[in-house]
Structure formats: C-alpha cells, structure tokens
Design an enzyme around this catalytic site. Structure first.
Site, mmCIF file in Angstrom:
data_model
loop_
_atom_site.group_PDB
_atom_site.id
_atom_site.type_symbol
_atom_site.label_atom_id
_atom_site.label_comp_id
_atom_site.label_asym_id
_atom_site.label_seq_id
_atom_site.Cartn_x
_atom_site.Cartn_y
_atom_site.Cartn_z
ATOM 1 N N LYS A 15 1.468 1.967 1.999
ATOM 2 C CA LYS A 15 2.833 1.717 1.519
ATOM 3 C C LYS A 15 3.695 2.966 1.709
ATOM 4 O O LYS A 15 4.843 2.870 2.154
ATOM 5 C CB LYS A 15 2.816 1.374 0.027
ATOM 6 C CG LYS A 15 2.207 0.021 -0.320
ATOM 7 C CD LYS A 15 2.361 -0.198 -1.826
ATOM 8 C CE LYS A 15 1.701 -1.458 -2.309
ATOM 9 N NZ LYS A 15 1.827 -1.618 -3.777
ATOM 10 N N ASP A 72 5.352 -3.703 -5.650
ATOM 11 C CA ASP A 72 4.230 -4.576 -5.976
ATOM 12 C C ASP A 72 4.266 -5.714 -4.978
ATOM 13 O O ASP A 72 5.320 -6.320 -4.739
ATOM 14 C CB ASP A 72 4.288 -5.094 -7.416
ATOM 15 C CG ASP A 72 2.884 -5.484 -7.871
ATOM 16 O OD1 ASP A 72 2.016 -4.590 -7.974
ATOM 17 O OD2 ASP A 72 2.639 -6.692 -8.095
ATOM 18 N N PHE A 155 -2.726 -1.968 6.754
ATOM 19 C CA PHE A 155 -3.716 -1.851 5.677
ATOM 20 C C PHE A 155 -3.904 -3.233 5.066
ATOM 21 O O PHE A 155 -3.295 -4.214 5.507
ATOM 22 C CB PHE A 155 -3.244 -0.840 4.626
ATOM 23 C CG PHE A 155 -2.031 -1.264 3.836
ATOM 24 C CD1 PHE A 155 -2.163 -1.890 2.605
ATOM 25 C CD2 PHE A 155 -0.740 -1.071 4.335
ATOM 26 C CE1 PHE A 155 -1.044 -2.301 1.889
ATOM 27 C CE2 PHE A 155 0.380 -1.478 3.618
ATOM 28 C CZ PHE A 155 0.225 -2.098 2.389
HETATM 29 P P1 ITT Z 1 -0.067 0.692 -5.869
HETATM 30 O O1 ITT Z 1 -0.137 -0.253 -7.052
HETATM 31 O O2 ITT Z 1 -0.547 2.064 -6.164
HETATM 32 O O3 ITT Z 1 1.286 0.676 -5.221
HETATM 33 P P2 ITT Z 1 -1.878 -1.240 -4.676
HETATM 34 O O4 ITT Z 1 -2.530 -1.352 -3.339
HETATM 35 O O5 ITT Z 1 -2.747 -1.339 -5.890
HETATM 36 O O6 ITT Z 1 -1.064 0.149 -4.714
HETATM 37 P P3 ITT Z 1 -0.553 -3.722 -5.342
HETATM 38 O O7 ITT Z 1 -1.113 -3.826 -6.713
HETATM 39 O O8 ITT Z 1 0.895 -4.064 -5.125
HETATM 40 O O9 ITT Z 1 -0.702 -2.267 -4.753
HETATM 41 O O10 ITT Z 1 -1.450 -4.628 -4.408
HETATM 42 C C1 ITT Z 1 -1.004 -4.965 -3.167
HETATM 43 C C2 ITT Z 1 -2.146 -5.518 -2.340
HETATM 44 O O11 ITT Z 1 -1.637 -6.607 -1.555
HETATM 45 C C3 ITT Z 1 -2.635 -4.480 -1.353
HETATM 46 O O12 ITT Z 1 -3.701 -3.722 -1.886
HETATM 47 C C4 ITT Z 1 -3.054 -5.344 -0.170
HETATM 48 O O13 ITT Z 1 -4.328 -5.865 -0.384
HETATM 49 C C5 ITT Z 1 -2.048 -6.501 -0.226
HETATM 50 N N1 ITT Z 1 -0.855 -6.155 0.597
HETATM 51 C C6 ITT Z 1 0.398 -5.845 0.155
HETATM 52 N N2 ITT Z 1 1.205 -5.527 1.173
HETATM 53 C C7 ITT Z 1 0.462 -5.628 2.278
HETATM 54 C C8 ITT Z 1 0.715 -5.401 3.637
HETATM 55 O O14 ITT Z 1 1.890 -4.960 4.073
HETATM 56 N N3 ITT Z 1 -0.276 -5.601 4.496
HETATM 57 C C9 ITT Z 1 -1.480 -6.019 4.085
HETATM 58 N N4 ITT Z 1 -1.828 -6.236 2.823
HETATM 59 C C10 ITT Z 1 -0.854 -6.037 1.909
#
Ligand code: ITT
Length: 208
Positions: A15, A72, A155
C-alpha cells in the site's frame, strides 16, 4: 498547494508503494509507521471498510498529532456472498499470509465458472486530523478471479485478480498500470484532486 506533512497509518508496504507513487507529484512529506515505531496498531474490529479505515487514521492522528491517512481494503467475491471482504488480510488465518489467503480463495472457488467468478476490490481511504476532523473516499475495481495465480507484482490477491477489460492479472501489471485502474489508484486520484483544490480546508488551515 501548500506543503503538507501526512502520516500513513499502514504497515502494508505494498500500500505504501502505491500511495507514494499516486501522490508523488504533490508537495507532500509522507511519514510512515516506521517513523512511529511506538504506535500501537489498532485492532480492526469494524464490520465495514469505512469503520476500519477511520479507526486506523484516527488512531495515528491522535498518536502523532499529525494528519493521517489510512487505507482499508479487500476483495469481495459475489459467489462467496462478498467474502473475504473486511477479513481479506486474514482469510486463511494468519494476518497478511498472501499465499495462504490465495490458496483458500481458490479452494472456495472450485467448481465455480464464468460469471460466478466475478469479484471486486474495494478501497476506502480515511484522512483524519488530530482534532477529530475526517474525510472518507471509497472506490472499487471490478474484475474476476483467475483459475490460478499469475505474476509477481503487487501484493495480496493480485496474482488471482483479473480487472475487467484486461487479460492480465493485477500482479502482471507494473505499479503505474495497477494504479491507473485499481481501487486504490482510483481512490487516491480522487484524494489528489481534492488536495490540489485545497480541500479539505481543515488540512490546510492546521499548523502542521
Ligand atoms: P494495514 O491495515 O496496515 O493498512 P493490511 O494489509 O492489514 O494493512 P487491510 O486490513 O486493509 O490491510 O487488508 C487488506 C487486505 O486486502 C490485504 O492484506 C490484501 O490481502 C487485500 N488487498 C487489498 N488491496 C489489495 C490490492 O491492491 N491487491 C491485492 N490484494 C489487496
């Protein structure tokens, strides 16, 4: 546009890369969670992307005293009733285990073909000020779940997500291409347009 210092309330490096790229032309000094190693990451207890994004942004804004931006996001698969949704990061159990999450998703999707593989990525950005100010932006990217993973970029679920109108997975696109059509890229473009207009006004009138 006046220079702004903004703290990114995320520990997800994918991100951070995409946010930096999308906002690179703005006079922003972006700090990351590495600049705030003592910041206690809030548990994401909300049932919506909005609640969780706000929780993260408000938590870092309070902790740092600076305006903070959180993301999120997640994947909603129609045939799975919108799952994994807000549970995307820990769908297979361990938070952030991308390979296990993809394996579980493909398992759940076994036998589902054609239109049944429709899915969307959702991204909610929350901008929070240290005095309780807030702004939310939601965007989505429609697509479908591939039969098997392809590509090394991005990712999360990128290797199994094929955006509508493309034959490549998100993981086969480079950073700029992904941002041009992804949920996060779209949300960041809307945020950038607001910032360029000097909005939200609380961001530009705060001492930071
Ligand atoms: P932060 O809360 O620290 O920002 P996180 O990875 O835990 O990081 P989220 O709770 O928002 O964030 O979970 C988002 C998940 O959704 C992420 O771990 C991926 O598995 C999926 N995801 C979100 N955006 C994505 C993308 O652009 N490409 C692929 N998977 C994505």
């Amino acid at each position: 546009m006046k220079e702004i210092r903004l703290a990114l309330a995320t520990r997800n490096r994918g991100k951070v890369r995409e946010i930096r790229e999308a906002l690179r032309e703005l006079p922003l000094q972006l700090l990351t969670s590495e600049d705030f190693p003592e910041w206690p990451v809030p548990e994401e207890k909300g049932s919506t992307f909005e609640e969780n994004a706000l929780e993260k942004a408000e938590s870092l804004a309070r902790f740092s005293g600076m305006p903070s931006l959180a993301d999120d996001s997640g994947l909603e698969v129609e045939a799975l009733g919108g799952a994994p949704g807000v549970s995307s990061a820990h769908y297979a159990g361990r938070h952030g285990d991308d390979a296990a999450n993809i394996a579980r998703l493909l398992e759940e999707m076994e036998g589902i073909t054609g239109e049944g593989r429709r899915a969307r990525f959702v991204c909610v950005l929350a901008l929070a000020g240290p005095r309780g100010e807030k702004l939310l932006v939601r965007e989505a990217c429609e697509g479908r779940i591939a039969e098997e993973p392809r590509g090394e970029g991005g990712f999360g679920y990128d290797p199994v997500f094929v955006p509508r109108g493309s034959s490549l997975t998100m993981a086969e696109l480079d950073l700029e291409e992904k941002n041009s059509l992804s949920h996060r890229g779209r949300a960041l473009r809307r945020l950038r347009e607001l910032l360029e207009k000097g909005e939200p006004d609380w961001l530009f009138s705060s001492p930071e």
